[in-house]
Structures are given as C-alpha cells and as structure tokens.
Motif scaffolding. Sequence first.
Motif, mmCIF file in Angstrom:
data_model
loop_
_atom_site.group_PDB
_atom_site.id
_atom_site.type_symbol
_atom_site.label_atom_id
_atom_site.label_comp_id
_atom_site.label_asym_id
_atom_site.label_seq_id
_atom_site.Cartn_x
_atom_site.Cartn_y
_atom_site.Cartn_z
ATOM 1 N N LEU A 22 -6.760 22.276 26.847
ATOM 2 C CA LEU A 22 -7.026 23.709 26.960
ATOM 3 C C LEU A 22 -6.882 24.162 28.408
ATOM 4 C CD1 LEU A 22 -8.177 26.342 25.512
ATOM 5 C CD2 LEU A 22 -10.402 25.601 26.403
ATOM 6 N N ALA A 23 -7.418 23.373 29.332
ATOM 7 C CA ALA A 23 -7.366 23.727 30.745
ATOM 8 C C ALA A 23 -5.934 23.773 31.259
ATOM 9 C CB ALA A 23 -8.186 22.734 31.568
ATOM 10 N N ARG A 24 -5.084 22.861 30.788
ATOM 11 C CA ARG A 24 -3.686 22.860 31.233
ATOM 12 C C ARG A 24 -2.959 24.129 30.784
ATOM 13 N NH1 ARG A 24 -4.045 17.372 29.862
ATOM 14 N NH2 ARG A 24 -2.926 17.635 27.872
ATOM 15 N N LEU A 25 -3.343 24.638 29.639
ATOM 16 C CA LEU A 25 -2.765 25.894 29.165
ATOM 17 C C LEU A 25 -3.415 27.107 29.830
ATOM 18 C CD1 LEU A 25 -2.274 25.646 25.277
ATOM 19 C CD2 LEU A 25 -0.539 26.223 26.976
ATOM 20 N N ALA A 26 -4.747 27.103 29.870
ATOM 21 C CA ALA A 26 -5.479 28.277 30.325
ATOM 22 C C ALA A 26 -5.375 28.494 31.827
ATOM 23 C CB ALA A 26 -6.951 28.165 29.920
ATOM 24 N N GLY A 27 -5.310 27.413 32.614
ATOM 25 C CA GLY A 27 -5.307 27.546 34.069
ATOM 26 C C GLY A 27 -4.236 28.490 34.579
ATOM 27 N N GLN A 305 -6.319 33.332 25.190
ATOM 28 C CA GLN A 305 -4.886 33.175 24.916
ATOM 29 C C GLN A 305 -4.551 31.705 24.680
ATOM 30 O OE1 GLN A 305 -3.677 35.129 28.591
ATOM 31 N NE2 GLN A 305 -2.817 36.835 27.439
ATOM 32 N N ALA A 306 -5.115 30.835 25.530
ATOM 33 C CA ALA A 306 -4.881 29.399 25.358
ATOM 34 C C ALA A 306 -5.545 28.885 24.081
ATOM 35 C CB ALA A 306 -5.407 28.634 26.570
ATOM 36 N N GLY A 307 -6.728 29.427 23.759
ATOM 37 C CA GLY A 307 -7.432 29.022 22.538
ATOM 38 C C GLY A 307 -6.653 29.372 21.289
ATOM 39 N N THR A 308 -5.985 30.535 21.300
ATOM 40 C CA THR A 308 -5.137 30.910 20.167
ATOM 41 C C THR A 308 -4.059 29.858 19.934
ATOM 42 O OG1 THR A 308 -5.474 33.282 20.557
ATOM 43 C CG2 THR A 308 -3.541 32.651 19.282
ATOM 44 N N ILE A 309 -3.449 29.410 21.016
ATOM 45 C CA ILE A 309 -2.373 28.419 20.910
ATOM 46 C C ILE A 309 -2.917 27.080 20.430
ATOM 47 C CG2 ILE A 309 -0.649 27.119 22.231
ATOM 48 C CD1 ILE A 309 -0.442 29.589 24.086
ATOM 49 N N ARG A 310 -4.028 26.621 21.024
ATOM 50 C CA ARG A 310 -4.589 25.313 20.650
ATOM 51 C C ARG A 310 -5.014 25.296 19.187
ATOM 52 N NH1 ARG A 310 -3.076 21.255 22.809
ATOM 53 N NH2 ARG A 310 -4.871 20.192 21.915
ATOM 54 N N VAL A 311 -5.719 26.327 18.755
ATOM 55 C CA VAL A 311 -6.143 26.392 17.357
ATOM 56 C C VAL A 311 -4.933 26.564 16.447
ATOM 57 C CG1 VAL A 311 -7.477 27.725 15.668
ATOM 58 C CG2 VAL A 311 -8.457 27.235 17.916
ATOM 59 N N ALA A 330 -12.943 25.887 23.085
ATOM 60 C CA ALA A 330 -12.523 27.130 23.723
ATOM 61 C C ALA A 330 -13.685 28.111 23.859
ATOM 62 C CB ALA A 330 -11.386 27.766 22.919
ATOM 63 N N ILE A 331 -14.490 28.253 22.813
ATOM 64 C CA ILE A 331 -15.614 29.194 22.852
ATOM 65 C C ILE A 331 -16.639 28.768 23.905
ATOM 66 C CG2 ILE A 331 -17.615 30.024 21.547
ATOM 67 C CD1 ILE A 331 -15.780 30.002 19.053
ATOM 68 N N LEU A 332 -16.982 27.489 23.923
ATOM 69 C CA LEU A 332 -17.956 27.010 24.908
ATOM 70 C C LEU A 332 -17.418 27.138 26.324
ATOM 71 C CD1 LEU A 332 -19.422 23.851 23.118
ATOM 72 C CD2 LEU A 332 -20.481 26.105 23.406
ATOM 73 N N ALA A 333 -16.119 26.903 26.500
ATOM 74 C CA ALA A 333 -15.528 27.040 27.829
ATOM 75 C C ALA A 333 -15.599 28.494 28.289
ATOM 76 C CB ALA A 333 -14.085 26.555 27.813
ATOM 77 N N GLY A 334 -15.277 29.437 27.396
ATOM 78 C CA GLY A 334 -15.327 30.844 27.750
ATOM 79 C C GLY A 334 -16.722 31.302 28.114
ATOM 80 N N ILE A 335 -17.709 30.911 27.309
ATOM 81 C CA ILE A 335 -19.090 31.305 27.594
ATOM 82 C C ILE A 335 -19.579 30.642 28.880
ATOM 83 C CG2 ILE A 335 -21.471 31.168 26.771
ATOM 84 C CD1 ILE A 335 -20.382 31.367 23.923
ATOM 85 N N ALA A 390 -12.419 35.943 19.213
ATOM 86 C CA ALA A 390 -11.284 36.649 18.616
ATOM 87 C C ALA A 390 -9.997 35.852 18.804
ATOM 88 C CB ALA A 390 -11.137 38.040 19.235
ATOM 89 N N GLY A 391 -9.864 35.193 19.963
ATOM 90 C CA GLY A 391 -8.673 34.398 20.224
ATOM 91 C C GLY A 391 -8.528 33.225 19.277
ATOM 92 N N VAL A 392 -9.605 32.483 19.039
ATOM 93 C CA VAL A 392 -9.496 31.326 18.152
ATOM 94 C C VAL A 392 -9.329 31.762 16.700
ATOM 95 C CG1 VAL A 392 -10.737 29.802 19.739
ATOM 96 C CG2 VAL A 392 -12.017 31.032 17.986
ATOM 97 N N LEU A 393 -9.887 32.922 16.344
ATOM 98 C CA LEU A 393 -9.653 33.444 14.997
ATOM 99 C C LEU A 393 -8.185 33.825 14.810
ATOM 100 C CD1 LEU A 393 -12.896 35.560 14.533
ATOM 101 C CD2 LEU A 393 -12.176 33.656 13.072
ATOM 102 N N ARG A 394 -7.560 34.353 15.872
ATOM 103 C CA ARG A 394 -6.121 34.615 15.785
ATOM 104 C C ARG A 394 -5.350 33.321 15.555
ATOM 105 N NH1 ARG A 394 -7.332 38.265 19.965
ATOM 106 N NH2 ARG A 394 -6.630 36.843 21.597
#
Length: 465
Positions: A22-27, A305-311, A330-335, A390-394
Amino acid sequence: MSHAVPTLARPPATAAAELAALARLAGPLVAANLLQMAVFAVDVVFVARLGPVPFAAATLGVFLFHILAFGMVGLVGAAEPLIAAALGRRVHAVREVRRSFRMALWLAVAGGLVVMLVMNLAAPLLRAAGQQAEVAAQAGAFCRILSLAVIPAVASALMRLTAAALGRPGWALMVTAISLIVGILANYALVFGHFGAPALGLTGSALASVTVSVTATAAYALILLRDRRLRRFRLFGRWWRPEGSRMVEIARLGAPIALGWIAEGGLFGGAGLLMGMISVTAIDAHAVALNIAAVAFQIPFGIAQAGTIRVGFAYGAGDAAWVARAGKVAILAGIGIMVLTAALFWAIPSLLVRIYVDPASHGAVAALAVELLGVAALFQLFDGAQAVAAGVLRGVQDTRVPMMIQIFGYWAIGFATAAALGFGVGMGATGIWWGLAAGLFVVSVLLLWRWSAREVLSPLGGAAK
C-alpha cells in the motif's frame, strides 16, 4: 498475458506485507496530491495581486471548475477499480485494461463537453446566485477560457490513475512537478506580461491553467506510450472502437462516485456561503482553516486511491481474505495518519495559521482560524476515515450505497447542523464547523459500517450490492 501484470497485483502473505505494498502505491500519489495543492496555490498568488474584483471572479470560476471537473474525475475514475480487478483476475488482463481505459477516455471527452457548456454559462448562473454584476461578468469571461482545460484535466487524471494501477505511481509525482513549474512560468508570463508576452491579467491566469492541463495530458500520454511496462497494454490501441457495455459499466459505477464527490465539495462550498452571512472575517478565517485542512486531507485521499487499487486487485482475484486484509490495512493507515495531523492542529494551530495570515495585521482572522482548527483537528479523523472507507468500497465496485450515505450525511446532517448551530444556536463560524464535523462523523461511521457489513455478508461484493 500474465507477464504484463504488475508485481503489486500479487497477494501479500501478511498484513505487514500488505502495508508495504500500500505504501509503495500511496507514497507517490500522496506526494503528487500535496504538490497539486501548490499548483492550485500558484494561481491564487498571482490573481490576488490583480485586485479584489478579479480575485473574487477567479475564486468563483475556479470553484465552479473544480467541483465540476472533480465530479468528472469521479465518473471516469470508475475505470480504476475495473482495471485493478482485471489485473487481479489475470485473465485477458491486457485487453480488459485497454477496454476500460478507452471507454473512460471516451466518457472524459463526452462528459467534458457538457461541463464546458456549463462553464460557458457561468455569468448568468452567478448573476442568478446573487453575485455582483461586475464580478459575474469577469468570472464568465474567465470561465469561458478555463473551460478549455476541462477535458485535458479529466483525461490526465484518468491517465494518472491508470498508470498507478499498472504499477507506475511514481510518474504522478514527476508530472505534477512539471505542472507546477509550467504553472509558475505561464502565470508569470501571461498575467503580468513577462518573457515578451502581453499582460493579460485574469485572462492570462485562465490561459495559464489551460496550458498546465494540456501539458500534463501530453506528458501522461507520452508516458503511457513510451514506458516499458505501460506500453505493453497498448492503451491507445483502437481508440476509435466503441465498447458500449464497458462504457455503461463505467458510467454505472462512476456516476455515484461523481455525485458523492460533488456533494462533499458542495458542503464545504455551502459552508463558505454561510460564513458570508456572518462577516468578512468569518469568510477569511474559514478559507485559511479550510486550506490547512485540505492540505492534510491529501494524505488520506492518496491512501484511498491506493486502497481502491489494492482492494481491486484482491476483488478481481476472488480472494476474500485478501479483500478483507487490504481494506483493513488501508483504513487503519488512513486513520493513523490523520491522528498525527490532528495532533499537529491541536499542538501548533497558531504556527500553521501564521503561514497564511499575519496575526499582527489580521488578528481577528487569525484568532478565529485558530479556533476553527481546533474543530478541524477532530473532523480530520472522520474525514480520513470516510475518504479511505469510500476508496476501499470502490475497490469492490460498491458505489451506489456509499453515494446515498454521502449525500445524506453531508447535507441532511452536515449542512443542516451547520446552519442550526451557526445561526439557530448562535455559535457563529465555530458552530458551522461543528456542523461539518457532524456530517463527516456520520458519513465515516456509515461507510465503515458498510465495509464491515460487506466483509461479513459478501466479502467479494456479490450479495451486498
């Protein structure tokens, strides 16, 4: 063609490995989002020097552009979970990715033409909304030129998300850095007349924005064509060929995303209108505090955005355990990130406000902005949670129910509470921000519940839709 599937589309063995992926995508996406805020700030810095009427006209025009273009990005951005799912399935991945990208690009052009029409009607729309005639006229002229940036802006956003899903998120940072440089040079040349260019004022600022959007689109197109990994997908191949069923699928998933994003943007725009009913000081303090909060929001937005891709990878692979793990991480990282930014808002609010206004000359604005940041520190947690949820639901292609949650939470709860606390109870600007916090809280709770319910009832999305 499994050899074309990026390494990031492979399931991790542990939550720690998922977090690293996730970090490699989100960074890079987070860094690009933060840099994009600087691109927006450039326009403000130059236009603010033109005087109050041009600045007001540009502010209204840019708000209209952003909320409509952002909605269009939500519409075509539905291609992102479809592309991720195709990569996760690894069956005809190249063809499926190309189909989704091509039809999303068609939608970007078709929807962009509609947005351009609305932008060209800005002057009468603003007059109908009660804006001053001179401001509305200048905003109308500004929007007519700025409308030319709509299609390239939406197309470049689609290319950015596609490159990230295909394992090349780092290009987003490079292209945004180029956009920042082009924006500074174009504004410097066209607004005030340097490098031999005429001084065009507000018109020059609009032309500079168009130049930035076209430059970003051209850069991404070149990347998609030349990057060794990305060109395997031949994304522009048979660009003329229609795929009606795929376009309908993208529109079905994307329209709720667009409406949800517009509802959120409209909430904060509506809060600004409520501030205008209080005082100029309230408007200015709201703008300062909201800008600070918006910068912090770019972090969970990039994680979303990264969470959408990973999920999406996990959803396409049909791996329920991976879906659950990717969403939770992803949710825990965001919070978690927003806990840190909230702590900064509580610890050094005066220092943050001082970046925007001088307390010595604007003491009332600075004091109120500091007070609003105290509320923002709380709603940062909710804002980060709802964005990533919302991202992971997408990622599991669940967009319709989240849209209904967003519209209900932002307007039936958020705006109504803001108006009630701001005016009914007499809490003023602070009450309006507590209303925003209430709306974000409700949306975050309901979206997290939606994710948990899907995980229990239908981890791969079928029955819970």
